[in-house]
Design a protein around this motif. Structure first.
Motif: not given
Length: 283
Positions: A45, A169, A172-173
């Motif tokens: 990661e 995440r 971030r999307d």
């Protein structure tokens, strides 16, 4: 990552553990499966093939131990006998309550998150890591590390139950969506990429200020839409209100203005209308 962890170092990171008696399995050996899993997770990661050193190594090592211990706690006092699972005897000691164990796990996870946030920020100064797939992922938006996760959790307390990496995440999307709209409509992909990848050195004059403005705009959009259940295209009116102060600020720095104009000037500027067609409607 070349991990040089042993039982002595393990006990330095996790204090207040009773030492093993002669013939008892060392704590390091008990935790080894979880340590291996935590190391692989950190490599996959965050680190990639980058080998941390000095202070970076110490932080990475601590993350691995904290995550491994937190994951192992529910299984440390459980053993498998021919008759099934059993709890290891704790003669002379009262077993900890479920609530205290849950608080311990939560504190270990919180400390691991703090270390992970620090590690990610420090990695941005490492050229080798920046070029790795993991580094490129973090540098691919204006949310380059986990620092903004804390801000989002304060704005939306219901998100505290989501792990830091999962919440990052999701953030971030959403950031990718608004950044693409800013690129296409107002700022240009080349200009946005130049500002984005200037972090944290900021070698161009004014790039720090523009980076901070874009970062604030993206974070404001993310915090507004983080709870959306469906992914939709950003509203153009909302995008304009995010882009307008950034465009106005560009005039302070000729180099950045030239970089932006090279890509977007013709698309943004409206040419004055000139009527050169003779007729009754000619003016």
């Amino acid at each position: 990552m070349n991990l040089t962890l042993d039982n002595t170092r393990l006990r330095e990171i996790i204090p207040n553990i009773i030492h093993e008696v002669k013939g008892e399995t060392p704590l390091y050996e008990k935790l080894l499966p979880w340590i291996t899993s935590a190391r692989l997770w950190l490599e996959s990661e965050i680190l990639g093939t980058f080998q941390p050193h000095d202070e970076l190594y110490d932080i990475a090592e601590k993350i691995i131990v904290l995550k491994a211990f937190a994951n192992a706690i529910p299984s440390l006092d459980i053993t498998l006998s021919p008759a099934g699972f059993a709890v290891i005897n704790t003669e002379g000691r009262a077993p900890a309550s479920k609530e205290r164990i849950e608080r311990l796990i939560a504190s270990l996870c919180a400390e691991a998150d703090d270390c992970l946030a620090s590690l990610c920020i420090m990695l941005h100064s490492q050229p080798q890591w920046r070029l790795s797939p993991q580094g490129q992922t973090f540098l691919g938006t204006f949310i380059p590390h986990f620092g903004d996760v804390t801000f989002i959790r304060r704005r939306s307390p219901e998100l505290k139950k989501i792990s830091m990496l999962d919440l990052y995440r999701a953030m971030r999307d959403i950031a990718v969506r608004i950044e693409q709209s800013l690129e296409e409509l107002y700022l240009g992909p080349g200009f946005m990429n130049a500002i984005r990848t200037s972090y944290p050195a900021f070698n161009m004059q004014g790039s720090r200020d523009i980076y901070n403005m874009i970062h604030a705009a993206v974070l404001r959009y993310v915090s507004t839409h983080i709870s959306d259940t469906t992914l939709t295209c950003p509203d153009e009116h909302e995008v304009w209100h995010l882009a307008r102060p950034i465009l106005a600020r560009l005039n302070y720095w000729p180099q950045l203005t030239e970089l932006w104009q090279h890509e977007m000037a013709e698309k943004i500027y409206v040419k004055p209308f000139r009527n050169n067609v003779p007729g009754g409607y000619y003016f």
